[in-house]
Design a protein around this motif. Structure first.
Motif, PDB file in Angstrom:
ATOM      1  N   ASN A   1       0.836  -1.215   0.000  1.00 46.42           N
ATOM      2  CA  ASN A   1       0.000   0.000   0.000  1.00 46.42           C
ATOM      3  C   ASN A   1       0.864   1.255   0.000  1.00 46.42           C
ATOM      4  O   ASN A   1       1.797   1.364   0.791  1.00 46.42           O
ATOM      5  CB  ASN A   1      -0.854   0.050   1.272  1.00 46.42           C
ATOM      6  CG  ASN A   1      -2.157  -0.715   1.112  1.00 46.42           C
ATOM      7  OD1 ASN A   1      -2.463  -1.201   0.016  1.00 46.42           O
ATOM      8  ND2 ASN A   1      -2.902  -0.803   2.198  1.00 46.42           N
TER       9      ASN A   1
ATOM     10  N   THR B   1      -7.799   3.377  -4.081  1.00 44.81           N
ATOM     11  CA  THR B   1      -8.862   3.514  -3.075  1.00 44.81           C
ATOM     12  C   THR B   1      -8.817   4.937  -2.536  1.00 44.81           C
ATOM     13  O   THR B   1      -7.759   5.382  -2.081  1.00 44.81           O
ATOM     14  CB  THR B   1      -8.643   2.537  -1.905  1.00 44.81           C
ATOM     15  OG1 THR B   1      -8.334   1.249  -2.433  1.00 44.81           O
ATOM     16  CG2 THR B   1      -9.858   2.440  -1.011  1.00 44.81           C
TER      17      THR B   1
ATOM     18  N   GLU C   1      -9.468   7.479   0.195  1.00 44.07           N
ATOM     19  CA  GLU C   1      -9.610   7.354   1.653  1.00 44.07           C
ATOM     20  C   GLU C   1     -10.133   8.683   2.193  1.00 44.07           C
ATOM     21  O   GLU C   1     -10.044   9.717   1.522  1.00 44.07           O
ATOM     22  CB  GLU C   1      -8.239   7.085   2.297  1.00 44.07           C
ATOM     23  CG  GLU C   1      -7.414   6.022   1.612  1.00 44.07           C
ATOM     24  CD  GLU C   1      -7.647   4.630   2.155  1.00 44.07           C
ATOM     25  OE1 GLU C   1      -8.543   4.464   3.002  1.00 44.07           O
ATOM     26  OE2 GLU C   1      -6.942   3.707   1.709  1.00 44.07           O
TER      27      GLU C   1
END
Ligand SMILES: *[C@@H]1O[C@H](CO)[C@@H](O)[C@H](O)[C@H]1NC(C)=O
Ligand SMILES: *[C@@H]1O[C@H](CO)[C@@H](O)[C@H](O)[C@H]1NC(C)=O
Length: 388
Positions: free
Chosen positions: A42, A90, A92
């Motif tokens: 990540n 993604t 966030e």
């Protein structure tokens, strides 16, 4: 006053400018996965803006750009419908975006450092913000057949060794034991290391050795090595002279014990003048090999017996037990000599009348036996009388 104000404005501007720059906010956690699984790294970026996020493999001298944003930049074969590399984005909370690099069906060569960099527009790449994460691809041990002995031929007295090699991630530990549970040549039950020394080789070191490669990733790997120790025959006897009474009806047994590898051929012979006369199985001679699980035999020993039948005067001479194999030949002598009396466990049953007539003690024995029988009968009947 003016100067102070100017300073404050400059500081504010600098801070503002820094605030505008993207930043990789968390350390990239290392990933440890087994071969064949999927690994994920990540990279979470704050204030990404219009900039791009790049993943690169930096484990080689030239770093290789794998992805820019969601686009894969390298050959990306599909295996079972799934591409090796994928990047997921993604969004966030708090203006942060995570770019997850996913590597499917991991191979050992996928191990190494991966760098996430934010390509900041109008900035030299040396000024980009970067962070590195590590992918470790674990692999259970595998024996390397090319550098592992499966058979080892050693001469007696030689200093030799056997080797077992294995790969795996992490690098496996190698240990040696003997399959039959005997001690290793160094006198220990277990040896740690790739190469097991076998010094001053001896027939006792022949057998099957087992190496185990273990790196805590199941299952461990195993390999067997068969060790042969070549040795010229050694020949020993149980008795170097054997006596018998020459009445032409008795037999004599001569024993010899032979050790060596390859398994020696064994025969018996007599020497007449200059010539060796090998004894074949006849009415007169018989060579037999005894069962080898006898307690008084050492490793690899074989027990041979020559039976001389109908012993008579002409048979009293030296007999030689000869063992030979590709490493040499050796022999040992057993002398058959004449006695005045029958020798061996078979004497009584073989020749009872002869023995009784020759041996006055035997008739005494018979008398004693009759007396003993009468006495014991008397005692027995006495016992019966006492029963209520
Ligand atoms: C990586 O990011 C994804 C998306 O935010 C998250 O679901 C996942 O738990 C993260 N993994 C790790 C190891 O932090
Ligand atoms: C190898 O053996 C040592 C000592 O027992 C141990 O500390 C180490 O973790 C082992 N290595 C592997 C890869 O299993």
């Amino acid at each position: 006053m003016d100067a102070l104000l100017t300073g404050a404005v400059v500081l504010l501007l600098v801070a503002f400018a820094q605030c505008q720059d993207p930043e990789i906010v968390n350390d990239i956690l290392p990933e440890v996965k087994r071969v064949g699984m999927t690994g994920k790294l990540n990279c979470t970026v704050a204030r990404l803006g219009d900039n791009s996020v790049q993943w690169a493999f930096t484990g080689q001298t030239v770093s290789e750009v794998i992805s820019i944003n969601l686009n894969i930049q390298v050959l990306n074969p599909r295996k079972g419908g799934i591409p090796v590399y994928q990047v997921l984005r993604t969004d966030e909370p708090g203006d942060r975006v995570t770019f997850t690099l996913m590597i499917s069906r991991l191979l050992p060569e996928h191990s190494g450092p991966y760098e996430c960099a934010v390509q900041v527009a109008n900035k030299d790449s040396s000024l980009w913000t970067r962070k590195t994460g590590y992918m470790t691809v674990q692999q259970p041990p595998m024996i390397k057949p090319g550098s592992t002995d499966s058979v080892k031929l050693i001469d007696k007295g030689e200093n030799a060794s056997i080797t077992c090699d294995a790969f795996g991630v992490p690098a496996p530990n190698i240990t040696w034991v003997r399959s039959d549970g005997k001690l290793l040549p160094n006198g220990k039950a277990i040896f740690r290391g790739r190469t097991l020394p076998i010094n001053d080789a001896d027939v006792n070191y022949a057998g099957v050795y087992r190496c185990v490669a273990d790196n805590n990733i199941k299952p461990p790997a195993e390999s067997l090595t068969q060790v042969y120790v070549f040795q010229a025959p050694s020949v020993r006897v149980l008795q170097d002279s054997v006596g018998q009474f020459a009445n032409g009806r008795l037999e004599a047994k001569l024993d010899c014990i032979v050790q060596g590898y390859p398994i020696p051929t064994v025969y018996w012979m007599v020497i007449k003048g200059d010539t060796r006369q090998r004894l074949l199985n006849t009415e007169k001679f018989e060579t037999t090999k005894q069962a080898t699980d006898m307690q008084n035999l050492y490793a690899g020993e074989q027990w041979y017996t020559l039976t001389i039948k109908f012993v008579q005067a002409g048979d009293f001479q030296d007999y030689y037990c000869v063992g030979s194999n590709s490493k040499g030949e050796n022999m040992t002598k057993v002398t058959l000599f004449s006695t005045w009396d029958c020798q061996g466990p078979m004497c009584y049953s073989l020749d009872p009348e002869n023995r009784a007539s020759r041996d006055p003690l035997s008739s005494h024995h018979t008398v004693l036996a009759v007396v003993a029988a009468v006495l014991s009968a008397a005692v027995t009947s006495q016992l019966f009388c006492l029963q209520p």
